[in-house]
Motif scaffolding. Structure first.
Motif, short mmCIF file in Angstrom:
data_model
loop_
_atom_site.label_atom_id
_atom_site.label_comp_id
_atom_site.label_asym_id
_atom_site.label_seq_id
_atom_site.Cartn_x
_atom_site.Cartn_y
_atom_site.Cartn_z
N THR A 41 0.84 -1.20 0.00
CA THR A 41 0.00 0.00 0.00
C THR A 41 0.87 1.25 0.00
O THR A 41 0.59 2.20 -0.74
N CYS A 44 2.23 1.79 -3.48
CA CYS A 44 1.18 2.26 -4.39
C CYS A 44 0.79 3.70 -4.10
O CYS A 44 0.59 4.49 -5.02
N LEU A 45 0.68 4.05 -2.82
CA LEU A 45 0.35 5.43 -2.46
C LEU A 45 1.46 6.38 -2.90
O LEU A 45 1.19 7.46 -3.42
N PHE A 60 -7.00 4.59 -8.61
CA PHE A 60 -6.46 3.75 -7.55
C PHE A 60 -7.53 2.77 -7.09
O PHE A 60 -8.51 3.17 -6.48
N HIS A 62 -8.54 0.31 -4.52
CA HIS A 62 -8.11 0.03 -3.14
C HIS A 62 -8.82 -1.22 -2.64
O HIS A 62 -10.04 -1.28 -2.62
N THR A 63 -8.01 -2.18 -2.21
CA THR A 63 -8.58 -3.45 -1.75
C THR A 63 -8.58 -3.59 -0.23
O THR A 63 -9.03 -4.60 0.29
N PHE A 67 -9.55 3.56 3.03
CA PHE A 67 -8.49 4.16 2.23
C PHE A 67 -7.71 5.16 3.09
O PHE A 67 -8.32 6.02 3.73
N VAL A 106 -10.22 7.25 -6.31
CA VAL A 106 -10.10 6.03 -5.52
C VAL A 106 -11.39 5.24 -5.63
O VAL A 106 -12.48 5.80 -5.46
N PRO A 108 -13.13 1.45 -4.30
CA PRO A 108 -12.95 0.23 -3.51
C PRO A 108 -13.11 -1.00 -4.40
O PRO A 108 -13.89 -0.99 -5.36
#
Length: 124
Positions: A41, A44-45, A60, A62-63, A67, A106, A108
């Protein structure tokens, strides 16, 4: 991450960029996998923040649970050369930081199906 121009998008990490022949390919989906707590993370961020600070648009997926928007803001501030407190909210965000954060979308993604749906919606 997509950005106008040709060639890869640098991650602003020279050694990783070199391994990736210059960075991430534009207008592609890049998935990062690995064991828990290995920095996926954060990487990636940092890549998203660096790209957005350079003017790129970022989608992005996000999993995770929630976030980490404050982390993204702090990394974007650093990429812009701003002091960390600008990202913390106390004095507000600079116009450059606000603009960079607005370039990051972003979505999810709890599983592959929701990831594909989010991508489809973004591309529509």
């Amino acid at each position: 991450m997509a950005q106008a121009g040709k060639g890869p998008t640098s991650l602003s990490l020279p050694r990783l960029d070199a391994l990736l022949s210059g960075g991430l390919r534009r207008a592609t989906l890049t998935e990062l996998v690995g064991a828990p707590s290995t920095g996926k993370t954060t990487l990636c961020l940092a890549a998203a923040a660096a790209a957005a600070a350079r003017g790129a648009t970022v989608f992005f997926l996000h999993t995770g649970a929630a976030f980490p928007a404050p982390r993204l803001a702090a990394l974007a501030a650093a990429a812009l050369g701003e002091p960390p407190q600008r990202a913390g909210g106390g004095g507000g965000l600079s116009p450059a930081l606000e603009a960079a954060l607005e370039r990051v979308t972003v979505a999810p993604a709890a599983d592959a199906r929701s990831a594909v749906a989010a991508l489809d919606a973004h591309l529509a």
